[in-house]
Design a protein around this motif. Structure first.
Motif, PDB file in Angstrom:
ATOM      1  N   GLN A 322       0.841  -1.208   0.000  1.00 21.46           N
ATOM      2  CA  GLN A 322       0.000   0.000   0.000  1.00 21.46           C
ATOM      3  C   GLN A 322       0.874   1.256   0.000  1.00 21.46           C
ATOM      4  N   CYS A 323       1.915   1.249   0.814  1.00 21.03           N
ATOM      5  CA  CYS A 323       2.789   2.431   0.872  1.00 21.03           C
ATOM      6  C   CYS A 323       3.498   2.653  -0.460  1.00 21.03           C
ATOM      7  N   CYS A 326       1.370   4.694  -2.674  1.00 24.39           N
ATOM      8  CA  CYS A 326       0.708   5.849  -2.064  1.00 24.39           C
ATOM      9  C   CYS A 326       1.294   7.157  -2.586  1.00 24.39           C
ATOM     10  N   VAL A 328       1.666   9.936  -1.146  1.00 21.50           N
ATOM     11  CA  VAL A 328       2.479  10.712  -0.192  1.00 21.50           C
ATOM     12  C   VAL A 328       3.619   9.879   0.405  1.00 21.50           C
ATOM     13  N   TYR A 329       3.921   8.764  -0.231  1.00 21.11           N
ATOM     14  CA  TYR A 329       4.962   7.857   0.288  1.00 21.11           C
ATOM     15  C   TYR A 329       6.293   8.571   0.523  1.00 21.11           C
ATOM     16  N   CYS A 332       5.863  10.498   3.800  1.00 19.51           N
ATOM     17  CA  CYS A 332       5.479   9.688   4.962  1.00 19.51           C
ATOM     18  C   CYS A 332       6.487   8.572   5.214  1.00 19.51           C
ATOM     19  N   PRO A 350       0.882  -0.509   6.608  1.00 16.39           N
ATOM     20  CA  PRO A 350       1.139   0.927   6.762  1.00 16.39           C
ATOM     21  C   PRO A 350       1.133   1.265   8.253  1.00 16.39           C
ATOM     22  N   THR A 351       1.633   2.438   8.604  1.00 14.68           N
ATOM     23  CA  THR A 351       1.585   2.842  10.011  1.00 14.68           C
ATOM     24  C   THR A 351       0.126   2.948  10.497  1.00 14.68           C
ATOM     25  N   CYS A 354      -1.642   6.017   9.380  1.00 11.09           N
ATOM     26  CA  CYS A 354      -1.698   6.203   7.921  1.00 11.09           C
ATOM     27  C   CYS A 354      -2.676   7.306   7.519  1.00 11.09           C
ATOM     28  N   MET A 357      -1.479  10.617   8.578  1.00  8.68           N
ATOM     29  CA  MET A 357      -0.353  11.078   7.749  1.00  8.68           C
ATOM     30  C   MET A 357      -0.872  11.707   6.460  1.00  8.68           C
ATOM     31  N   ILE A 358      -1.822  11.033   5.829  1.00 10.05           N
ATOM     32  CA  ILE A 358      -2.349  11.542   4.558  1.00 10.05           C
ATOM     33  C   ILE A 358      -2.999  12.907   4.783  1.00 10.05           C
ATOM     34  N   ILE A 395      -5.058   4.792  -2.868  1.00  6.38           N
ATOM     35  CA  ILE A 395      -4.524   3.614  -2.161  1.00  6.38           C
ATOM     36  C   ILE A 395      -5.592   2.526  -1.993  1.00  6.38           C
TER      37      ILE A 395
HETATM   38  S1  SF4 Z   1       0.222   7.529   4.185  1.00  6.61           S
HETATM   39 FE1  SF4 Z   1      -0.252   5.409   4.640  1.00  6.61          FE
HETATM   40  S2  SF4 Z   1      -0.139   4.333   2.696  1.00  6.61           S
HETATM   41 FE2  SF4 Z   1       0.862   6.326   2.455  1.00  6.61          FE
HETATM   42  S3  SF4 Z   1       3.027   5.911   2.814  1.00  6.61           S
HETATM   43 FE3  SF4 Z   1       2.128   6.568   4.731  1.00  6.61          FE
HETATM   44  S4  SF4 Z   1       1.523   4.709   5.801  1.00  6.61           S
HETATM   45 FE4  SF4 Z   1       1.868   4.197   3.664  1.00  6.61          FE
END
Ligand code: SF4
Length: 420
Positions: A322-323, A326, A328-329, A332, A350-351, A354, A357-358, A395
């Motif tokens: 998934q990351c 993504c 914004v990888y 993030c 993912p964290t 997640c 973060m987005i 994602i």
């Molecule tokens: S926002 Fe979520 S999916 Fe995107 S890189 Fe960070 S943990 Fe991964």
């Protein structure tokens, strides 16, 4: 050869506080009980010999030492003078810098003077206004430690206090929180996401809402704080915000354990001389960081063969599918490794932050772009306005970039061992 410049010395394995969220004592790992209470000067000497050998072999010529614990100020002032002398004299061709991270309850002017005289930067942990700080950061008798810590910050301002470290608590109203740091005259602050993972969510998450696309309590709190902070002309440095702004502005090499795509170059030295990966991973499960590698018997480089260190060092490259897909990888980086853990599949997630973060990254990116003239925006290649909903949609689609199977198996290999 990996380049590791930061060494966290666990000079004390015990603490005069008993914070309820502490990964050392209260989040699943009790192996500290087998550690010596303090790191001996004999161990410091062994470490300095290993550091010299490592630097000679690799060409690394700068080392940052962080005195940490438990509570490092349980040791004497002479102890710190001796440590610094041993390290500098054994490895005279290495440029050292020093800092100490303390809970602040016993630091006084004399301690600050000592650290100032030896160029040791002082960091203090505080968790916000008294009511909230005292909920978590308690003495062993249950009394809150706010009064002592606030006094330590007041004494430290102008006397060598370098910064304050706070764990984010979304229960604190953001205006109250900001007022507190202004009243204490905090000049530099960093904010940490609470430790936790999929099978032990931090208190700030409501387990029933966790995972809903529009549930982002940490980002909501941070965005509110960001707006207050940004509107203050005399604002303190808030490292988390400045890191994100620097990243979206395209400055190279920005990142840390929790954000970005840089390598994680921090090693922990335990009180017995154990050489380990960052100790906050202990919040995953008992013994996850233990490896039998020790400055008395091993080279620093032996840690680099340890699987958990390998994954930690490359944590922002070794991420789940998934990351990899993504938008914004790059900012993030999949978040902090420990926050990706789940009992059933290790770090192949993912964290837990997640969605937060987005929300946070897209907000800060949009805010940054809004502040620029059009020609400056055009010169920022690849940086464009982001919509939270679009990133979530991206994602949720079938993934175009596939994860390398070896990486996936390695991430999964850290799942909770079944106890027989
Ligand atoms: S926002 Fe979520 S999916 Fe995107 S890189 Fe960070 S943990 Fe991964």
């Amino acid at each position: 050869m990996k380049e590791v410049n930061s060494y966290v010395l666990k000079v004390a394995s015990r603490c005069n506080l008993n914070c309820s969220y502490c990964y050392m004592y209260n989040l699943g790992d009790t192996t500290y009980l087998k550690q010596p209470k303090f790191m001996s000067l004999h161990t410091i000497t062994a470490l300095s010999v290993r550091l010299k050998a490592y630097c000679d072999a690799t060409g690394v010529d700068y080392i940052h030492i962080i005195f940490h614990g438990g509570e490092p100020l349980l040791l004497s002032q002479d102890y710190f003078i001796d440590c610094i002398e041993i390290l500098k004299s054994t490895s005279s061709d290495i440029k050292f810098s020093f800092s100490v991270q303390t809970n602040g309850v016993t630091i006084n002017k004399e301690w600050y003077d000592l650290f100032k005289a030896n160029n040791v930067k002082v960091g203090i942990s505080l968790d916000g206004p008294k009511k909230h700080h005292d909920e978590f950061r308690l003495f062993h008798n249950g009394k809150g430690s706010y009064d002592e810590v606030a006094q330590a910050i007041r004494i430290g301002n102008g006397n060598g206090l370098a910064g304050i470290l706070m764990v984010i608590n979304t229960n604190i109203p953001t205006r109250e929180f900001y007022q507190e740091i202004k009243e204490l005259n905090v000049g530099k602050l960093n904010l940490l996401f609470p430790d936790g993972h999929y099978d032990r969510l931090p208190n700030g998450f409501d387990g029933l809402k966790f995972g809903d696309d529009n549930y982002t309590p940490y980002a909501d709190w941070l965005i509110e704080l960001f707006l207050i902070w940004k509107s203050d002309r005399l604002r303190p440095i808030i490292r988390l915000f400045e890191t994100l702004i620097e990243m979206v502005a395209g400055i190279d090499g920005i990142g840390n354990q929790g954000f970005g795509r840089t390598k994680n170059g921090v090693v922990v030295i335990e009180t017995d001389g154990g050489i380990e990966v960052t100790d906050s991973l202990r919040a995953c499960y008992e013994g996850i960081t233990r490896n039998g590698i020790n400055v008395h018997t091993s080279n620093i480089e032996d840690l680099f063969k340890d699987d958990i260190f390998e994954v930690y060092y490359h944590a922002h490259d070794m991420v789940c599918e998934q990351c990899l897909n993504c938008p914004v990888y790059d900012f993030c980086g999949g978040g902090f490794l420990g926050n990706r853990f789940a009992n059933h599949n290790g770090f192949n997630n993912p964290t837990i932050y997640c969605r937060d973060m987005i929300r946070l990254i897209s907000f800060i990116q949009n805010d940054f772009l809004q502040s620029l003239p059009l020609d400056a925006i055009n010169s920022l290649k690849g940086v464009q306005k982001l919509s939270y909903a679009d990133v979530i949609e991206d994602i949720s689609k079938p993934f175009l970039v596939k994860i390398d199977d070896d990486v996936k198996q390695k991430l999964i290999s850290f799942k909770q061992p079944v106890l027989i």
